[in-house]
Design a protein around this motif. Structure first.
Motif, PDB file in Angstrom:
ATOM      1  N   GLY A 278      53.567  -3.411 135.340  1.00  0.00           N
ATOM      2  CA  GLY A 278      53.862  -3.556 133.919  1.00  0.00           C
ATOM      3  C   GLY A 278      54.594  -2.348 133.366  1.00  0.00           C
ATOM      4  N   ALA A 279      54.186  -1.156 133.781  1.00  0.00           N
ATOM      5  CA  ALA A 279      54.852   0.062 133.304  1.00  0.00           C
ATOM      6  C   ALA A 279      56.289   0.145 133.823  1.00  0.00           C
ATOM      7  N   VAL A 280      56.496  -0.219 135.078  1.00  0.00           N
ATOM      8  CA  VAL A 280      57.857  -0.191 135.644  1.00  0.00           C
ATOM      9  C   VAL A 280      58.746  -1.216 134.943  1.00  0.00           C
ATOM     10  N   MET A 281      58.209  -2.412 134.689  1.00  0.00           N
ATOM     11  CA  MET A 281      59.007  -3.431 134.001  1.00  0.00           C
ATOM     12  C   MET A 281      59.331  -3.010 132.569  1.00  0.00           C
ATOM     13  N   LEU A 282      58.353  -2.400 131.892  1.00  0.00           N
ATOM     14  CA  LEU A 282      58.606  -1.934 130.532  1.00  0.00           C
ATOM     15  C   LEU A 282      59.678  -0.842 130.516  1.00  0.00           C
ATOM     16  N   ALA A 283      59.557   0.107 131.432  1.00  0.00           N
ATOM     17  CA  ALA A 283      60.563   1.177 131.511  1.00  0.00           C
ATOM     18  C   ALA A 283      61.933   0.618 131.883  1.00  0.00           C
ATOM     19  N   THR A 284      61.975  -0.371 132.764  1.00  0.00           N
ATOM     20  CA  THR A 284      63.249  -0.981 133.129  1.00  0.00           C
ATOM     21  C   THR A 284      63.874  -1.679 131.935  1.00  0.00           C
ATOM     22  N   GLY A 285      63.065  -2.417 131.189  1.00  0.00           N
ATOM     23  CA  GLY A 285      63.591  -3.094 130.003  1.00  0.00           C
ATOM     24  C   GLY A 285      64.131  -2.127 128.972  1.00  0.00           C
ATOM     25  N   ILE A 286      63.410  -1.044 128.741  1.00  0.00           N
ATOM     26  CA  ILE A 286      63.873  -0.032 127.780  1.00  0.00           C
ATOM     27  C   ILE A 286      65.165   0.614 128.264  1.00  0.00           C
ATOM     28  N   ASN A 287      65.217   0.961 129.537  1.00  0.00           N
ATOM     29  CA  ASN A 287      66.423   1.600 130.073  1.00  0.00           C
ATOM     30  C   ASN A 287      67.623   0.655 130.104  1.00  0.00           C
ATOM     31  N   LEU A 288      67.391  -0.627 130.324  1.00  0.00           N
ATOM     32  CA  LEU A 288      68.497  -1.585 130.278  1.00  0.00           C
ATOM     33  C   LEU A 288      69.073  -1.667 128.867  1.00  0.00           C
ATOM     34  N   ARG A 289      68.205  -1.683 127.879  1.00  0.00           N
ATOM     35  CA  ARG A 289      68.692  -1.755 126.501  1.00  0.00           C
ATOM     36  C   ARG A 289      69.381  -0.470 126.064  1.00  0.00           C
ATOM     37  N   ARG A 290      68.948   0.664 126.602  1.00  0.00           N
ATOM     38  CA  ARG A 290      69.576   1.947 126.253  1.00  0.00           C
ATOM     39  C   ARG A 290      70.776   2.286 127.130  1.00  0.00           C
ATOM     40  N   ARG A 291      70.974   1.504 128.213  1.00  0.00           N
ATOM     41  CA  ARG A 291      72.055   1.749 129.174  1.00  0.00           C
ATOM     42  C   ARG A 291      71.895   3.101 129.843  1.00  0.00           C
ATOM     43  N   ARG A 292      70.715   3.380 130.331  1.00  0.00           N
ATOM     44  CA  ARG A 292      70.425   4.637 131.017  1.00  0.00           C
ATOM     45  C   ARG A 292      69.785   4.358 132.368  1.00  0.00           C
ATOM     46  N   HIS A 293      69.875   5.322 133.250  1.00  0.00           N
ATOM     47  CA  HIS A 293      69.197   5.297 134.557  1.00  0.00           C
ATOM     48  C   HIS A 293      69.517   4.019 135.335  1.00  0.00           C
ATOM     49  N   PHE A 294      70.769   3.893 135.705  1.00  0.00           N
ATOM     50  CA  PHE A 294      71.253   2.705 136.412  1.00  0.00           C
ATOM     51  C   PHE A 294      70.441   2.434 137.676  1.00  0.00           C
ATOM     52  N   THR A 295      70.210   3.459 138.487  1.00  0.00           N
ATOM     53  CA  THR A 295      69.485   3.278 139.753  1.00  0.00           C
ATOM     54  C   THR A 295      68.069   2.793 139.509  1.00  0.00           C
ATOM     55  N   PHE A 296      67.399   3.347 138.503  1.00  0.00           N
ATOM     56  CA  PHE A 296      66.044   2.898 138.170  1.00  0.00           C
ATOM     57  C   PHE A 296      66.058   1.435 137.737  1.00  0.00           C
ATOM     58  N   CYS A 297      67.062   1.031 136.986  1.00  0.00           N
ATOM     59  CA  CYS A 297      67.159  -0.366 136.557  1.00  0.00           C
ATOM     60  C   CYS A 297      67.365  -1.299 137.747  1.00  0.00           C
ATOM     61  N   VAL A 298      68.138  -0.876 138.717  1.00  0.00           N
ATOM     62  CA  VAL A 298      68.340  -1.687 139.924  1.00  0.00           C
ATOM     63  C   VAL A 298      67.020  -1.808 140.693  1.00  0.00           C
TER      64      VAL A 298
END
Length: 150
Positions: free
Chosen positions: A84-104
């Motif tokens: 849940g924490a990883v998915m939440l962080a991924t969603g936030i980073n996708l919306r902010r357009r940050r940390h491409f590798t983490f989003c992948v």
């Protein structure tokens, strides 16, 4: 700065995917809240096993397995919190357009969660590996020094 229609489309996709990742994170975190309810139902059910005359006592067998059962419940809870924490962080980073590798990585980690996670993970991976997506993340990264202007 003029954006191409393809870039606008990708930005909308990333926003929607980010929101869906946050919703999936909420579902994962709800699992943690459901675990105590499930455990109480399990305890109530196992106390009413009928005993056969010459057979093994089911209540005794459950009592012998109880430490293992506690470990399984704890593992499910910890894994649900981490996912849940990883998915939440991924969603936030996708919306902010940050940390491409983490989003992948987050997109790949959600794929085994069939069927919704698989669809969302594949869609996000296809969107992230679109040729118009990477510049959005790079553009945001190059502006990090100027964040104080926001």
């Amino acid at each position: 700065m003029q954006r191409s229609p393809e870039t606008e489309k990708i930005e909308k996709h990333l926003d929607v995917i980010g929101i869906l990742f946050m919703v999936m994170a909420g579902f994962s975190l709800l699992t943690v809240l459901f675990l105590p309810i499930h455990f109480m139902m399990f305890e109530a059910f196992t106390n009413h096993f009928p005993r056969q005359v010459n057979g093994p006592d089911p209540r005794r067998m459950i009592q012998d397995m109880q430490p293992f059962i506690y470990i399984v419940y704890a593992m499910i809870g910890v894994v649900s919190l981490i996912i849940g924490a990883v998915m939440l962080a991924t969603g936030i980073n996708l919306r902010r357009r940050r940390h491409f590798t983490f989003c992948v990585i987050g997109s790949a980690l959600i794929c085994p969660s069939f069927p919704l996670g698989t669809a969302l993970g594949v869609w996000s991976l296809l969107t992230l590996y679109n040729k118009h997506t990477r510049p959005l993340f790079a553009e945001r990264t190059s502006l990090d020094d100027a964040d104080f202007l926001d």
